[in-house]
Design an enzyme around this catalytic site. Structure first.
Site, short mmCIF file in Angstrom:
data_model
loop_
_atom_site.label_atom_id
_atom_site.label_comp_id
_atom_site.label_asym_id
_atom_site.label_seq_id
_atom_site.Cartn_x
_atom_site.Cartn_y
_atom_site.Cartn_z
N GLU A 159 0.85 -1.07 0.00
CA GLU A 159 -0.15 -0.08 -0.07
C GLU A 159 0.80 1.23 -0.07
O GLU A 159 1.62 1.32 1.11
CB GLU A 159 -0.82 0.10 1.21
CG GLU A 159 -2.03 -1.01 1.29
CD GLU A 159 -3.05 -1.22 0.16
OE1 GLU A 159 -3.37 0.12 -0.37
OE2 GLU A 159 -3.30 -2.26 -0.20
N CYS B 104 -2.46 9.03 4.31
CA CYS B 104 -2.38 8.74 3.15
C CYS B 104 -3.59 8.93 2.38
O CYS B 104 -3.51 8.89 1.09
CB CYS B 104 -2.49 6.81 3.01
SG CYS B 104 -3.46 6.10 4.20
P1 NAP Z 1 8.88 4.39 3.83
O1 NAP Z 1 10.07 5.37 4.05
O2 NAP Z 1 8.66 3.85 2.49
O3 NAP Z 1 9.10 3.36 5.03
C1 NAP Z 1 8.36 2.20 5.10
C2 NAP Z 1 9.06 1.14 5.73
O4 NAP Z 1 9.68 0.58 4.59
C3 NAP Z 1 10.06 1.34 6.72
O5 NAP Z 1 10.33 0.41 7.60
C4 NAP Z 1 11.43 1.48 5.76
O6 NAP Z 1 12.42 1.42 6.28
C5 NAP Z 1 11.42 0.59 4.72
N1 NAP Z 1 11.87 0.82 3.34
C6 NAP Z 1 11.61 1.78 2.58
N2 NAP Z 1 12.22 1.82 1.40
C7 NAP Z 1 12.96 0.65 1.65
C8 NAP Z 1 13.91 -0.06 0.64
N3 NAP Z 1 14.39 0.60 -0.36
N4 NAP Z 1 14.15 -1.23 1.02
C9 NAP Z 1 13.99 -1.93 2.34
N5 NAP Z 1 13.09 -1.42 2.99
C10 NAP Z 1 12.57 -0.04 2.72
O7 NAP Z 1 7.32 5.14 4.31
P2 NAP Z 1 7.19 6.09 5.50
O8 NAP Z 1 7.69 7.37 5.43
O9 NAP Z 1 7.20 5.26 6.76
O10 NAP Z 1 5.50 6.21 5.28
C11 NAP Z 1 4.98 7.25 4.62
C12 NAP Z 1 4.48 6.87 3.20
O11 NAP Z 1 3.54 5.86 3.53
C13 NAP Z 1 3.55 7.77 2.59
O12 NAP Z 1 3.97 7.90 1.08
C14 NAP Z 1 2.20 7.47 2.69
O13 NAP Z 1 1.37 7.87 1.72
C15 NAP Z 1 2.30 6.06 2.84
N6 NAP Z 1 1.35 5.23 3.43
C16 NAP Z 1 0.32 4.50 2.58
C17 NAP Z 1 -0.76 3.97 3.37
C18 NAP Z 1 -1.72 3.14 2.36
O14 NAP Z 1 -2.57 2.67 2.80
N7 NAP Z 1 -1.85 3.37 1.04
C19 NAP Z 1 -0.83 4.29 4.75
C20 NAP Z 1 -0.14 4.74 5.22
C21 NAP Z 1 1.01 5.59 4.82
P3 NAP Z 1 13.89 1.86 6.27
O15 NAP Z 1 13.46 3.01 5.03
O16 NAP Z 1 14.08 2.72 7.21
O17 NAP Z 1 14.88 1.07 5.86
#
Ligand code: NAP
Length: 558
Positions: free
Chosen positions: A286, A323
């Site tokens: 998501e 989100c």
């Molecule tokens: P994020 O930076 O992508 O991080 C989410 C998780 O994934 C973290 O544990 C992160 O850990 C890991 N991760 C990210 N990139 C990675 C990679 N290349 N390789 C391995 N692990 C990776 O997102 P966020 O800042 O926590 O959350 C905000 C985003 O979530 C926004 O875009 C929001 O719209 C979206 N969101 C969507 C929903 C939905 O239901 N569609 C709900 C809530 C939030 P590390 O980067 O620390 O490794």
């Protein structure tokens, strides 16, 4: 330099003393291992490290969590819906029992208010209880039976019975913006456990203390239910090892599926990793959404100011870090749309910068605002765009609303305007007439939601917009704001890429359970090998499709 060395600690509280800073595997805290990275959570209000040292999981911890989950699957995968319902209810109670400590730590790590976190905790536990109800009731497995006809000629018809069966251990990655509802004990964990899949959570580095407390509540529930401790594990992740931990977990042979909530970049990186395995596994990601709002002319004429107020409220909800926050507003250019834009700006302009979830989030927000500003024919209507990031060690994570305006042609020709900006900002897209409004609906990328504001005089246009948008989103909102996701059976929280990589699924509501199962057919199976859901007697009294007819009876009575 470590936070300890700079003395840059926020004060410690009693709640923090409950946290050990260690991963939990096999029901027990593991480590610390001196060779592995330590890291700190940061208070986004001050930029100071919060005084608990966390130890990132070692490779051995990851392997043992994944293998333990696989061993636990032997029994947990066969557990009854009733047993799992009791587990989910126990987890909900244990999370509630964490009381103010959980809210305090989550608040310090994320800058979110206690009121918001209390509501999020309620949503987390009500999701657990909803799934408990669904699995106790049992119909969700789609049990289907076509009775055999051995005497059929020219060939006998086999006895065929199918239902959804669990995939195996699931790796869960949560998002920064929902430290409870989309993280350690959030919807992915709850639905995977409900579906009889053990879970290994890769902790989010922006709220490790919250993650550890919730993880302990879940492990306690597993123990209270006398289940195999491998059913749930939590891996701290941060510092230099954070990417390595997620990658190793997704590539581990014992992991059979991945649940991810977060950015498009993160979700797609994990999806690639999973698909490049020798045995590719599914990733349910998501990701990011623009949640466009379409305002029809008649409605705009009558309600410009009221709609502006609702859009402003939704756009800035939780500092735009939902989100479902609207990031695009399509309007038909007119005097009324000018009134709308002015009113929207007024609602935003008196807002001071507010604390965001962390510096990596506020820095990414500033970067996206700068990218938007650089697009030709995009005008900043209100708010400010931060200068390139300061590198000082102690820096607040904050963001202020920004509102841009452009025309449809510019929107269509600039991909950077079509993707999510995570934070309180939106682009008003001016359309010349109804046809351009419809072209806008056809041009948006996949999104969790789209909203249409219209009244009886917009009738035909509303229909046209709705049928175009249905192809692009998971949830269509009429005359309302997209933020606020009700946890209930009909809710859909998903959508075409980039909202999700699996557009046929939802992360909220009972259908979320089906992500962790696949349909298996049993042909001429001996009676004692059939799962209870497929047995002649229908011991669980669930609704089944027998020879094409829906029934709750035993096979003889069908
Ligand atoms: P994020 O930076 O992508 O991080 C989410 C998780 O994934 C973290 O544990 C992160 O850990 C890991 N991760 C990210 N990139 C990675 C990679 N290349 N390789 C391995 N692990 C990776 O997102 P966020 O800042 O926590 O959350 C905000 C985003 O979530 C926004 O875009 C929001 O719209 C979206 N969101 C969507 C929903 C939905 O239901 N569609 C709900 C809530 C939030 P590390 O980067 O620390 O490794």
């Amino acid at each position: 330099m470590s936070a300890q060395a700079t003395g840059a600690f926020a004060t410690r509280s009693k709640a923090l003393e409950k946290i050990e800073g260690l991963s939990i595997v096999g029901g027990k805290a593991v480590g610390p291992c001196p060779k592995v990275d330590q890291f700190f959570a940061e208070d986004p209000c001050s930029g100071r490290a919060i005084g608990v040292e966390y130890h990132a999981a070692t490779d051995a911890d990851i392997d043992s969590a994944a293998s333990g989950a696989w061993s636990a699957f032997a029994s947990f995968g066969q557990s009854s819906g009733e047993e799992r319902a009791v587990l989910l209810e126990r987890i909900a109670q244990n999370i509630t029992d964490l009381g103010p400590s959980l809210l305090e730590i989550a608040g310090r790590e994320t800058g979110l208010s206690v009121t918001r976190l209390r509501a999020e905790r309620e949503r987390t536990t009500s999701t657990m209880l909803l799934f408990a109800h669904v699995v106790r009731q049992g119909d969700w497995v789609h049990a289907t039976i076509d009775r055999g006809a051995p005497a059929r000629r020219p060939a006998p018809k086999p006895d065929l019975r199918s239902m959804l069966r669990p995939l195996g251990p699931v790796a869960v990655f949560g998002a920064s913006n929902f430290p409870l509802a989309y993280s350690t004990g959030g919807g992915d964990t709850a639905s995977a456990l409900a579906a009889a899949c053990p879970v290994v959570v890769k902790g989010h580095p922006l709220h490790p203390g919250t993650g550890e407390l919730v993880a302990r509540a879940i492990c306690d529930a597993v123990a209270q239910c006398s289940m195999d401790p491998g059913v749930f594990a939590y891996l701290h992740s941060g510092g230099r090892r954070e990417r390595a931990i997620g990658a190793r977990l997704v590539r581990h042979q014992s992991i059979r599926a991945v649940g991810f909530t977060g950015s498009v970049g993160g979700g797609m990186a994990l999806d690639r990793m999973a698909s490049e395995r020798d045995d590719p596994i599914p990733v349910f990601a998501e990701m990011g959404s623009t949640n466009p709002v379409f305002i029809c002319p008649s409605s705009m004429e009558k309600n410009a100011e009221r709609i502006a107020e609702r859009v402003a409220g939704s756009m800035t909800n939780a500092v735009g870090q939902m989100c479902t926050c609207p990031g695009l507003v399509f309007v038909c250019e007119s005097d009324a749309s000018d009134r709308f834009a002015k009113s929207l700006m007024n609602h935003l302009s008196d807002r001071m910068p507010e604390t965001m979830l962390g510096r990596r989030v506020s820095d990414a927000f500033g970067k996206r605002l700068n990218e938007t500003t650089r697009v030709e024919h995009v005008r900043l209507l209100g708010g400010s765009v931060p200068a390139a990031g300061s590198k000082s060690a102690l820096r607040k994570a904050e963001g202020a609303p920004a509102l841009f305006m452009t025309d449809l042609k510019t929107f269509i020709h600039n991909p950077t305007l079509q993707v999510e900006t995570f934070g309180p900002s939106a682009i008003v897209v001016n359309c010349r007439g109804e046809q351009e409004l419809r072209d806008g609906a056809a041009a948006i990328l996949g999104s969790l939601t789209a909203s249409i504001w219209g009244d009886e005089y917009d009738g035909r246009l509303i229909k046209n917009l709705a049928s175009a948008l249905e192809q692009r989103v998971g949830r269509l909102v009429f005359n309302g704001a997209p933020t606020g996701v009700e946890v209930c059976t009909s809710m859909v929280h998903g959508g075409p890429y980039p909202a999700s990589n699996q557009p046929h699924t939802t992360a909220v509501g009972p259908r979320a359970l089906e992500r962790w199962r696949r349909v298996v057919c049993f042909q001429n199976a001996p009676k004692d090998l059939l799962p209870p859901e497929l047995q002649d007697e229908n011991p669980l009294m669930i609704r089944r499709l027998v020879d094409g007819r829906s029934t709750e009876g035993a096979l003889d009575a069908a």
